[in-house]
Design a protein around this motif. Structure first.
Motif, mmCIF file in Angstrom:
data_model
loop_
_atom_site.group_PDB
_atom_site.id
_atom_site.type_symbol
_atom_site.label_atom_id
_atom_site.label_comp_id
_atom_site.label_asym_id
_atom_site.label_seq_id
_atom_site.Cartn_x
_atom_site.Cartn_y
_atom_site.Cartn_z
ATOM 1 N N ARG A 178 -48.112 -1.483 -12.131
ATOM 2 C CA ARG A 178 -48.261 -2.871 -12.578
ATOM 3 C C ARG A 178 -49.591 -3.105 -13.287
ATOM 4 N N CYS B 211 -49.010 -1.961 -16.816
ATOM 5 C CA CYS B 211 -48.122 -2.882 -17.539
ATOM 6 C C CYS B 211 -48.894 -4.116 -18.012
ATOM 7 N N ARG B 212 -49.798 -4.595 -17.173
ATOM 8 C CA ARG B 212 -50.576 -5.775 -17.576
ATOM 9 C C ARG B 212 -51.471 -5.463 -18.760
ATOM 10 N N ALA C 247 -49.349 -5.016 -21.906
ATOM 11 C CA ALA C 247 -48.827 -6.287 -22.420
ATOM 12 C C ALA C 247 -49.797 -6.921 -23.409
ATOM 13 N N GLN C 248 -51.071 -6.579 -23.285
ATOM 14 C CA GLN C 248 -52.050 -7.150 -24.211
ATOM 15 C C GLN C 248 -52.161 -6.346 -25.501
ATOM 16 N N GLU D 289 -44.578 -5.038 -29.187
ATOM 17 C CA GLU D 289 -43.201 -5.098 -28.662
ATOM 18 C C GLU D 289 -43.241 -4.755 -27.175
ATOM 19 N N GLN D 290 -42.598 -5.576 -26.355
ATOM 20 C CA GLN D 290 -42.834 -5.488 -24.911
ATOM 21 C C GLN D 290 -41.651 -4.947 -24.112
ATOM 22 N N THR D 291 -40.663 -4.374 -24.816
ATOM 23 C CA THR D 291 -39.429 -4.015 -24.111
ATOM 24 C C THR D 291 -39.661 -3.073 -22.934
ATOM 25 N N LEU E 63 -41.834 -3.100 -20.787
ATOM 26 C CA LEU E 63 -42.543 -3.665 -19.645
ATOM 27 C C LEU E 63 -41.681 -4.564 -18.779
ATOM 28 N N HIS E 64 -40.385 -4.652 -19.116
ATOM 29 C CA HIS E 64 -39.512 -5.519 -18.323
ATOM 30 C C HIS E 64 -38.906 -4.763 -17.150
ATOM 31 N N ARG F 13 -42.398 0.590 -13.445
ATOM 32 C CA ARG F 13 -41.406 0.729 -14.515
ATOM 33 C C ARG F 13 -41.320 2.170 -14.982
ATOM 34 N N SER G 78 -48.583 -0.430 -32.849
ATOM 35 C CA SER G 78 -49.331 -1.669 -32.596
ATOM 36 C C SER G 78 -50.792 -1.551 -33.045
#
Ligand SMILES: Cc1cc2nc3c(=O)[nH]c(=O)nc-3n(C[C@H](O)[C@H](O)[C@H](O)COP(=O)(O)OP(=O)(O)OC[C@H]3O[C@@H](n4cnc5c(N)ncnc54)[C@H](O)[C@@H]3O)c2cc1C
Length: 416
Positions: free
Chosen positions: A54, A57-58, A61-62, A66-68, A70-71, A100, A114
């Motif tokens: 986690r 992932c945080r 996310a920054q 594209e965030q796919t 991280l779900h 994940r 990115s």
């Protein structure tokens, strides 16, 4: 100083690209020197599955546009397999910690796309470096033209992996340790055959596949199975054996047809038929030789810093290497932003003091988990202790037992 400070990052895999994001965000100009000729093309077999915790992932996310990846969140389940009776049962289970699973190639591509264009110099082989009070100068070969160029910067970031030439410069005697086992691994793409016998069979034995990462433990061996995005199943099977021969410095062994056939036969003996069949149906399985190394005593020198596998080669059992790489990059960026290039030495010392205790303990705990799961810690060696495992033994298998799993020391409250 005029203009932005500049970092030369050697290595354009996960750590190198993570550092490019983090240092770029901290106001640094970054150039990544990578000897590979480009990004692995989509659908290539380069890389396999990895786990993101986690914290990572945080951070991601920054950085990611594209965030796919991280779900969702996966629990981890350890189970025992009785190879003779071909049955398995649950030993321990980690839930609710935001874990994940992703494909290495997907994460690598997302990190790359990115970044601003031209950040990465593909096909550039870092040769050597010189340091002075003014900064760092790197000698780099352009592989296509055989020519050598010089790149100057204020900071050299070694993200050149577990065989790091930059680490060797500072620790010429530091060696990787063969762990006593290697791993067969592969990815089965079932996108065109979602309801085949093999997939339905696997879902019967591993009913939470897709929503859970499974560790199967048998006699002196263990295996990891999980589903990753786009209908693929990743598996890794750790096999105790003498150190295999590899070509050059490769961590991967080129496998022959007879080796694959023997692996299929052994899988039938060790695992339930559905798992053995998964291994049989996977195209191009390969062997990773498993190494780690004893923790280093330092990670930075005035204007050179080690990150990722260059800083802490580790075994995969704690699902740490990618997570440690992302966190290294994140902490380094924050320390650099806070101290500014005028206090580069201070920033690097802060990075080192925050990361060294964490990565050292995590490397050693991952080593312990591997030895436990491969049966090295039992008497007689490789006996099957899980049949009568009590609560304490079961608890030892939990990922939550990883030192610093919940809280990682960070510069300020940057992840809250
Ligand atoms: C192609 C590839 C596939 C991988 N697949 C997986 C996977 O499926 N699952 C998993 O958990 N881990 C995988 N890994 C390992 C994973 O990336 C690392 O364990 C972890 O993320 C730390 O990454 P790193 O960037 O520190 O090291 P690495 O990923 O090892 O990257 C080091 C990079 O430095 C480059 N490099 C080294 N020397 C030089 C030099 N002299 N000049 C220029 N460039 C140089 C290498 O080409 C490489 O790209 C893979 C690594 C690679 C390179």
């Amino acid at each position: 100083m005029m203009g932005k400070p500049r970092a030369i990052i050697v290595g354009g895999s996960i750590s190198g690209l993570a550092c490019a994001h983090s240092l770029g965000g901290a106001g640094w100009d970054v150039v990544v020197v990578e000897k590979a000729s480009g990004l692995a093309h989509s659908g290539s077999s380069t890389g396999a599955g990895l786990g993101l915790d986690r914290h990572s992932c945080r951070v991601l996310a920054q950085w990611l546009t594209e965030q796919t990846l991280l779900h969702g969140s996966l629990p981890l389940k350890n189970q025992a397999t009785d190879s003779e009776k071909k049955v398995c049962w649950t030993l321990a289970r980690d839930d609710d910690f935001g874990f994940r699973a992703a494909h290495w190639g997907d994460l690598h591509a997302l990190l790359y796309y990115s970044l601003p264009p031209q950040t990465v110099l593909w096909g550039h082989h870092f040769l050597s470096f010189q340091r002075s009070q003014e900064g760092v100068q790197a000698q780099v070969e352009i592989i296509e033209t055989d020519s050598v160029i010089k790149i100057v910067g204020d900071l050299l970031v070694a993200a050149d992996g577990c065989l790091s030439a930059i680490r060797r410069h500072f620790f010429p005697d530091h060696k990787l340790r063969y762990l006593g086992y290697s791993a067969w691994r592969g990815v089965l793409d079932f996108s065109e055959n979602e309801y085949s016998d093999i997939i339905l069979g696997l879902r019967r034995v591993y009913p939470e596949l897709g929503n859970c990462l499974y560790f199967d433990l048998a006699q002196g061996t263990h295996c990891v199975i999980y589903e990753i995005q786009n209908k693929r199943i990743n598996w890794i099977w750790y096999v105790n054996q003498p150190e295999p021969q590899s070509k050059g410095n490769s961590m991967t062994v080129k496998v022959r047809g007879d080796m694959v056939e023997k692996m299929h036969q052994e899988a039938e003996k060790a695992w339930v038929p559905e798992l053995a069949r998964l291994m049989k149906e996977t195209k191009e399985p390969f062997i990773n030789i498993m190494y780690d190394s004893d923790p280093l005593v330092r990670l930075s020198w005035d204007n050179v810093v080690l990150v990722g596998d260059a800083a802490h080669p580790t075994s995969p059992h704690g699902l740490r290497s990618t997570n440690m790489s992302i966190l290294d990059a994140w902490v380094l960026g924050h320390s650099l932003r806070k101290s500014g290039v005028e206090n580069l030495g201070l920033a690097l010392k802060e990075y080192e003091s925050l990361r060294l205790p964490v990565v050292s303990k995590q490397v050693l705990h991952s080593r312990h988990l591997g030895r436990l799961k491969q049966g090295f810690l039992f008497s007689p060696p490789h006996s099957f202790p899980w049949k009568n495992a009590g609560p304490e033994e079961r608890e030892e298998l939990l990922q939550r037992k990883m030192p610093f799993f919940e809280e990682i020391p960070l510069p300020g409250d940057i992840l809250s």
